[in-house]
Scaffold this motif. Sequence first.
Motif, PDB file in Angstrom:
ATOM      1  N   ASN A 256     -11.688  -5.587 -24.991  1.00  0.00           N
ATOM      2  CA  ASN A 256     -10.183  -5.126 -24.650  1.00  0.00           C
ATOM      3  C   ASN A 256      -9.949  -6.658 -23.860  1.00  0.00           C
ATOM      4  OD1 ASN A 256     -10.379  -2.554 -24.815  1.00  0.00           O
ATOM      5  ND2 ASN A 256     -11.713  -1.829 -23.081  1.00  0.00           N
ATOM      6  N   ALA A 257      -9.354  -7.136 -24.670  1.00  0.00           N
ATOM      7  CA  ALA A 257      -9.226  -8.370 -24.826  1.00  0.00           C
ATOM      8  C   ALA A 257      -7.257  -8.289 -24.055  1.00  0.00           C
ATOM      9  CB  ALA A 257      -8.640  -8.932 -26.326  1.00  0.00           C
ATOM     10  N   HIS A 258      -6.689  -7.115 -24.631  1.00  0.00           N
ATOM     11  CA  HIS A 258      -5.060  -7.698 -24.178  1.00  0.00           C
ATOM     12  C   HIS A 258      -4.599  -6.343 -23.950  1.00  0.00           C
ATOM     13  CE1 HIS A 258      -4.251 -12.016 -25.557  1.00  0.00           C
ATOM     14  NE2 HIS A 258      -5.500 -12.039 -26.959  1.00  0.00           N
ATOM     15  N   ALA A 259      -3.796  -6.421 -22.939  1.00  0.00           N
ATOM     16  CA  ALA A 259      -2.939  -5.400 -22.632  1.00  0.00           C
ATOM     17  C   ALA A 259      -2.229  -4.928 -23.623  1.00  0.00           C
ATOM     18  CB  ALA A 259      -2.018  -5.317 -21.554  1.00  0.00           C
ATOM     19  N   ARG A 260      -1.278  -4.981 -24.965  1.00  0.00           N
ATOM     20  CA  ARG A 260      -0.709  -4.825 -25.983  1.00  0.00           C
ATOM     21  C   ARG A 260      -1.547  -5.379 -27.323  1.00  0.00           C
ATOM     22  NH1 ARG A 260       4.719  -4.343 -24.056  1.00  0.00           N
ATOM     23  NH2 ARG A 260       5.699  -3.763 -25.848  1.00  0.00           N
ATOM     24  N   TRP A 261      -0.255  -5.066 -28.001  1.00  0.00           N
ATOM     25  CA  TRP A 261      -0.732  -5.664 -29.746  1.00  0.00           C
ATOM     26  C   TRP A 261      -1.674  -6.641 -29.366  1.00  0.00           C
ATOM     27  CZ3 TRP A 261       0.931  -0.999 -32.964  1.00  0.00           C
ATOM     28  CH2 TRP A 261       0.985  -1.650 -34.156  1.00  0.00           C
ATOM     29  N   ILE A 262      -2.480  -7.025 -30.376  1.00  0.00           N
ATOM     30  CA  ILE A 262      -2.751  -8.508 -31.176  1.00  0.00           C
ATOM     31  C   ILE A 262      -1.930  -9.058 -32.524  1.00  0.00           C
ATOM     32  CG2 ILE A 262      -4.758 -10.121 -32.063  1.00  0.00           C
ATOM     33  CD1 ILE A 262      -6.258  -8.018 -29.939  1.00  0.00           C
ATOM     34  N   TYR A 263      -1.211 -10.276 -32.187  1.00  0.00           N
ATOM     35  CA  TYR A 263      -0.850 -10.616 -33.382  1.00  0.00           C
ATOM     36  C   TYR A 263      -1.698 -11.671 -34.022  1.00  0.00           C
ATOM     37  CZ  TYR A 263       3.988  -8.258 -33.305  1.00  0.00           C
ATOM     38  OH  TYR A 263       4.964  -7.311 -33.644  1.00  0.00           O
ATOM     39  N   ALA A 264      -2.157 -12.300 -33.148  1.00  0.00           N
ATOM     40  CA  ALA A 264      -2.604 -13.521 -33.317  1.00  0.00           C
ATOM     41  C   ALA A 264      -4.332 -13.774 -33.551  1.00  0.00           C
ATOM     42  CB  ALA A 264      -2.035 -14.563 -33.679  1.00  0.00           C
ATOM     43  N   LEU A 265      -4.927 -14.124 -34.776  1.00  0.00           N
ATOM     44  CA  LEU A 265      -6.482 -14.358 -33.975  1.00  0.00           C
ATOM     45  C   LEU A 265      -6.918 -15.910 -35.225  1.00  0.00           C
ATOM     46  CD1 LEU A 265      -8.859 -11.698 -34.527  1.00  0.00           C
ATOM     47  CD2 LEU A 265      -7.858 -12.562 -33.260  1.00  0.00           C
ATOM     48  N   ASP A 266      -7.844 -16.871 -34.214  1.00  0.00           N
ATOM     49  CA  ASP A 266      -7.865 -18.011 -35.103  1.00  0.00           C
ATOM     50  C   ASP A 266      -8.992 -18.582 -35.025  1.00  0.00           C
ATOM     51  OD1 ASP A 266      -7.250 -19.991 -36.979  1.00  0.00           O
ATOM     52  OD2 ASP A 266      -6.544 -20.910 -35.860  1.00  0.00           O
ATOM     53  N   LEU A 267      -9.663 -19.360 -35.277  1.00  0.00           N
ATOM     54  CA  LEU A 267     -11.398 -20.048 -35.157  1.00  0.00           C
ATOM     55  C   LEU A 267     -11.147 -21.168 -35.289  1.00  0.00           C
ATOM     56  CD1 LEU A 267     -13.930 -17.351 -36.514  1.00  0.00           C
ATOM     57  CD2 LEU A 267     -14.579 -19.195 -35.148  1.00  0.00           C
ATOM     58  N   ALA A 268     -12.223 -21.963 -34.320  1.00  0.00           N
ATOM     59  CA  ALA A 268     -12.119 -23.512 -35.034  1.00  0.00           C
ATOM     60  C   ALA A 268     -13.429 -22.925 -35.575  1.00  0.00           C
ATOM     61  CB  ALA A 268     -12.334 -24.149 -33.135  1.00  0.00           C
ATOM     62  N   PRO A 269     -13.911 -23.611 -37.127  1.00  0.00           N
ATOM     63  CA  PRO A 269     -15.387 -23.331 -37.627  1.00  0.00           C
ATOM     64  C   PRO A 269     -16.584 -24.239 -36.823  1.00  0.00           C
ATOM     65  CG  PRO A 269     -13.751 -24.504 -38.841  1.00  0.00           C
ATOM     66  CD  PRO A 269     -12.690 -23.697 -37.489  1.00  0.00           C
ATOM     67  N   GLN A 270     -16.753 -25.179 -36.016  1.00  0.00           N
ATOM     68  CA  GLN A 270     -17.197 -26.371 -35.914  1.00  0.00           C
ATOM     69  C   GLN A 270     -17.815 -25.987 -34.623  1.00  0.00           C
ATOM     70  OE1 GLN A 270     -15.956 -30.220 -35.308  1.00  0.00           O
ATOM     71  NE2 GLN A 270     -16.181 -30.256 -38.397  1.00  0.00           N
ATOM     72  N   THR A 271     -17.162 -25.179 -33.964  1.00  0.00           N
ATOM     73  CA  THR A 271     -17.414 -24.548 -32.771  1.00  0.00           C
ATOM     74  C   THR A 271     -18.246 -22.459 -32.450  1.00  0.00           C
ATOM     75  OG1 THR A 271     -15.477 -24.826 -31.370  1.00  0.00           O
ATOM     76  CG2 THR A 271     -16.956 -26.415 -31.583  1.00  0.00           C
TER      77      THR A 271
END
Length: 341
Positions: A256-271
């Motif tokens: 349960n990461a956020h209290a409201r709507w998640i608008y964006a995710l990103d990933l750092a591929p090396q880590t």
Amino acid sequence: PSTVPRRMYRKEPSVPLRSSCAALYNNLSVLRAGGRPLTCFGAVHGPSLSLVTADGLGFTHRQLPAKEAGTALSTSLLTQAAWCVLPSRVLLVLTSQKGIQMYESDGSIMVYWHALDVAEHPPAQAVFARGIAAAGGHFICVGTSSGSVLVFDIPPKGTNITVSEVLEEHRDAITDIASELAQAPAGAGDVVTADDAGTLCVWSSGEEFTLLSKILAFGCPCSSVKLWQGIVAAGYGNGQIRLYEAATGVLRAEVNAHARWIYALDLAPQTGKLLSGAEDSFVHVWKLSRNPDTDDVEIEHCHTECVTDTQVCGARFCDPEGLSFAVTGYDLSEIFRYSRA
């Protein structure tokens, strides 16, 4: 005595924009030039894309308008923009209510235009394209409001771009597409597509795309999705992040990461760092990993940033290690930047 934990990231000077950011999913794209202190940022507002190049000395601005049939200016609203980095070339792809535009990476030359077929849709249904990802070495995948995913075959140079396949597995508008170039474990798939109902499809790219797993909706839209080492990370309208096994679709973790709507995710591929931004004005950095003994998927919270009074609508790492990231917010005319303290 109590000690204040050391902050992982510190705020850097922000990047000015010529126009404010629209409240769209994943409304920030970042292109980092290899080996040079040059970063390009793009954010959508209405019928145009604000492009900013930061070279360490200052900023260069450019506005790229939505176009119809590649020529006349239009009142069509843009829905997303993203740089697609393929081994042979980098293209800037824009999606709108009318179609799909592909440009050279600096936005100077349009190399391809694909019109959406409005006649296919019921009269009351909105028509648009959304969800952009490079895949499989020479493909670019773009989603549509009908649930179709168009697979474009991109030549190493020139304008001879063709639609090689249309993936017809979704029944709802595509929200986001992610891919993993050359790092996916065998059999895990390298493309994931998400839709407004929350359904996810994992694909293996090739001369023909193969559906590997379908993760059924649970009553909540999936707004953003990423792929890392056979793990699907999905952000939802209820503020949850869910981690799935790409090959099988099995749920491995939920936060349960956020209290409201998640608008964006990103990933750092090396880590394996995961960045999430939401309507609740918070940006979190997480760390994904696999336990070498049990093969369990693990997620650890690393950092929180509050962008006060801001509906976060875009968040992107600025490097493959996740040492720095950038954030956009609805109605903000600047991009906030953060780097490792």
